[in-house]
Design a protein around this motif. Structure first.
Motif, PDB file in Angstrom:
ATOM      1  N   TYR A  91       0.824  -1.212   0.000  1.00 51.60           N
ATOM      2  CA  TYR A  91       0.000   0.000   0.000  1.00 51.60           C
ATOM      3  C   TYR A  91       0.858   1.261   0.000  1.00 51.60           C
TER       4      TYR A  91
ATOM      5  N   GLY B  77      -2.814   6.667 -12.407  1.00 51.65           N
ATOM      6  CA  GLY B  77      -2.897   6.947 -10.976  1.00 51.65           C
ATOM      7  C   GLY B  77      -4.290   6.805 -10.393  1.00 51.65           C
ATOM      8  N   ALA B  78      -5.291   7.286 -11.122  1.00 50.50           N
ATOM      9  CA  ALA B  78      -6.648   7.264 -10.586  1.00 50.50           C
ATOM     10  C   ALA B  78      -7.139   5.839 -10.368  1.00 50.50           C
TER      11      ALA B  78
ATOM     12  N   LEU C 259       1.482   6.802  -7.005  1.00 45.00           N
ATOM     13  CA  LEU C 259       0.362   7.527  -7.619  1.00 45.00           C
ATOM     14  C   LEU C 259       0.793   8.748  -8.434  1.00 45.00           C
ATOM     15  N   PRO C 260       1.604   9.661  -7.878  1.00 45.46           N
ATOM     16  CA  PRO C 260       1.947  10.836  -8.684  1.00 45.46           C
ATOM     17  C   PRO C 260       2.902  10.528  -9.834  1.00 45.46           C
TER      18      PRO C 260
ATOM     19  N   SER D  72      -4.894   9.401  -3.356  1.00 50.05           N
ATOM     20  CA  SER D  72      -5.341   9.191  -4.733  1.00 50.05           C
ATOM     21  C   SER D  72      -6.100  10.422  -5.226  1.00 50.05           C
TER      22      SER D  72
ATOM     23  N   GLN E 157      -3.091  16.109 -11.535  1.00 50.62           N
ATOM     24  CA  GLN E 157      -3.094  15.807 -12.962  1.00 50.62           C
ATOM     25  C   GLN E 157      -3.989  16.737 -13.739  1.00 50.62           C
TER      26      GLN E 157
ATOM     27  N   GLY F 159       1.181   8.914 -13.755  1.00 50.11           N
ATOM     28  CA  GLY F 159       0.349   9.674 -14.679  1.00 50.11           C
ATOM     29  C   GLY F 159      -1.099   9.227 -14.666  1.00 50.11           C
ATOM     30  N   ALA F 160      -1.637   8.972 -15.843  1.00 49.91           N
ATOM     31  CA  ALA F 160      -3.076   8.728 -15.969  1.00 49.91           C
ATOM     32  C   ALA F 160      -3.532   7.475 -15.244  1.00 49.91           C
TER      33      ALA F 160
ATOM     34  N   ARG G 234       0.906   4.019  -2.854  1.00 44.68           N
ATOM     35  CA  ARG G 234       0.581   5.412  -2.546  1.00 44.68           C
ATOM     36  C   ARG G 234       1.643   6.354  -3.118  1.00 44.68           C
TER      37      ARG G 234
ATOM     38  N   LEU H  93      -6.176   0.319  -4.813  1.00 45.84           N
ATOM     39  CA  LEU H  93      -5.575   0.145  -3.485  1.00 45.84           C
ATOM     40  C   LEU H  93      -6.645   0.154  -2.407  1.00 45.84           C
ATOM     41  N   ILE H  94      -7.570   1.117  -2.531  1.00 47.00           N
ATOM     42  CA  ILE H  94      -8.609   1.248  -1.505  1.00 47.00           C
ATOM     43  C   ILE H  94      -9.490   0.009  -1.484  1.00 47.00           C
TER      44      ILE H  94
ATOM     45  N   GLY I 126      -5.303   4.228  -7.466  1.00 39.81           N
ATOM     46  CA  GLY I 126      -5.793   4.682  -6.168  1.00 39.81           C
ATOM     47  C   GLY I 126      -7.030   3.927  -5.736  1.00 39.81           C
ATOM     48  N   THR I 127      -8.011   3.829  -6.606  1.00 39.76           N
ATOM     49  CA  THR I 127      -9.236   3.111  -6.243  1.00 39.76           C
ATOM     50  C   THR I 127      -8.949   1.629  -6.052  1.00 39.76           C
TER      51      THR I 127
END
Lengths: 205, 185
Positions: free
Chosen positions: A107, A121-122, A114-115, B174, B181, A118-119, A111, A128-129, A125-126
């Motif tokens: 995790y 990342g979104a 994520l940055p 996140s 971005q 790039g694209a 985390r 991981l959660i 993120g979801t």
């Protein structure tokens, strides 16, 4: 045991968090976008003094994030644990996966990635959660129900963050067991105290 | 909070005793107790009752729920209900633990009472764990805890906020990466 020992989070915004330092030391595959002069020692198999453009190398996360995001010297890709195949496995049934073998700081690493990615990342993120959400049931059940001898085998497939949670649940479980046996009020000597022996007056003064 | 703290809180609950001595009223910080007359039941805090019982100065009058028939009823009700049922006492585990260790001969069938209490505790704990798991998976933002006793809440207390903390951290990072971005574009 007091209440403070039960809950002691120390994670990434904390500069001195050991977990964070170890998590950022994980390697990830990077590609050099430009030639780098006289940094050949980073690649143990290279013979030249310089790093060529297009070279693929595994760099630790802290170095990759410094070189990657703003200076655009390297471009990072996701490590094996975060590729689509493993994501699919985790989506199918997260609770059975040996996350510790996949990446011991799954995790935290995710985390920090994520940055950088790039694209993607979104979705990462979801992902991981939802993974943590699905696995929490197993962590909670194991930490609040299993026997003392089993703890090691039970937590062997948890990653580091999950082990922290496991330990939190474990400490309150042990406190309750101790209370049921009417042993909370007993005081124990520190194990090292009897070994120290008596102090002499000459040593004190 | 430890289980020992909860036991301390539970010791403030009143309980009836039959003293075998006579003494005038006791003026304590937490309130006045007594007067004690031999053979006349009087209501005192639990900690005082336990202490007097250890010194053989009184006989405890057990609360009416410390009885295997009552507890079997409660257990049955708890098994049938999907949610949590109301417990007869706010600190049933702590009170029962103290009474059972202080005067086991005062409770008929004390072994059975112990087993029933453990059963009820286990039932409620497994319910609590599955409802907490549902709570997390469904992403709920509030939960109603009014039927839970303090001991039960405490047994999940460090774990649940700690996990929610971690989930929140993941969600926040996140979100921020998404935001940065959109700013780049």
């Amino acid at each position: 045991m007091n209440s403070r020992t039960l809950h002691h989070p120390s994670y990434s915004p904390n500069y001195f968090s050991l977990d964070d330092i170890l998590a950022t030391n994980e390697k990830l595959p990077c590609k050099f976008d430009r030639a780098v002069i006289s940094m050949g020692f980073l690649d143990p198999s290279a013979r030249s003094k310089d790093l060529e453009k297009g070279l693929k190398l595994e760099l630790p996360l802290w170095m990759a994030s410094a070189l990657g995001s703003r200076r655009k010297i390297v471009s990072c890709s996701l490590p094996r644990a975060f590729n689509d195949r493993y994501k699919d496995i985790l989506r199918a049934d997260a609770s059975l996966v040996d996350l510790h073998a996949l990446s011991p700081y799954y995790y935290e690493l995710g985390r920090h990635l994520l940055p950088l990615v790039g694209a993607e990342g979104a979705t990462l993120g979801t992902h991981l959660i939802s993974t943590l959400k699905k696995r929490l049931r197993g962590i909670m059940d194991n930490s609040l129900n299993c026997q003392e001898a089993e703890t090691l085998s039970r937590k062997s497939h948890f990653d580091h963050l999950e082990r922290r949670l496991f330990q939190t649940g474990r400490s309150i479980y042990q406190d309750h067991q101790l209370w049921l046996q009417r042993r909370t009020h007993l005081l124990h000597t520190v194990p090292t105290a009897p070994q120290q022996g008596k102090r002499k007056i000459s040593e004190i003064s | 909070m430890d289980s020992a703290h909860i036991e301390f809180l539970a010791e403030k609950l009143p309980i009836s005793i039959v003293p075998n001595f006579t003494h005038e009223k006791l003026y304590l910080i937490a309130g006045d107790v007594g007067p004690f007359t031999a053979g006349i039941p009087v209501e005192v805090p639990l900690w005082l009752a336990i202490d007097l019982c250890h010194r053989r100065k009184c006989r405890l009058i057990m609360p009416d729920w410390m009885d295997h028939e009552k507890l079997a009823e409660i257990k049955e009700e708890e098994t049938q209900a999907t949610g949590f049922t109301k417990m007869p006492c706010e600190h049933y585990m702590a009170v029962a633990q103290l009474l059972l260790s202080a005067e086991p001969e005062g409770i008929p069938d004390s072994q059975r009472v112990k087993t029933l209490l453990k059963d009820i505790w286990d039932l409620r704990m497994s319910k609590l764990q599955s409802s907490v798991a549902n709570f997390i998976v469904s992403g709920g933002s509030y939960a109603k805890l009014d039927q839970l006793t303090l001991m039960e809440i405490n047994s999940i207390r460090p774990l649940l906020p700690h996990s929610l903390d971690q989930l929140h951290r993941l969600a926040r990072s996140s979100n921020t990466s998404e935001l940065s971005q959109t700013q780049d574009l």
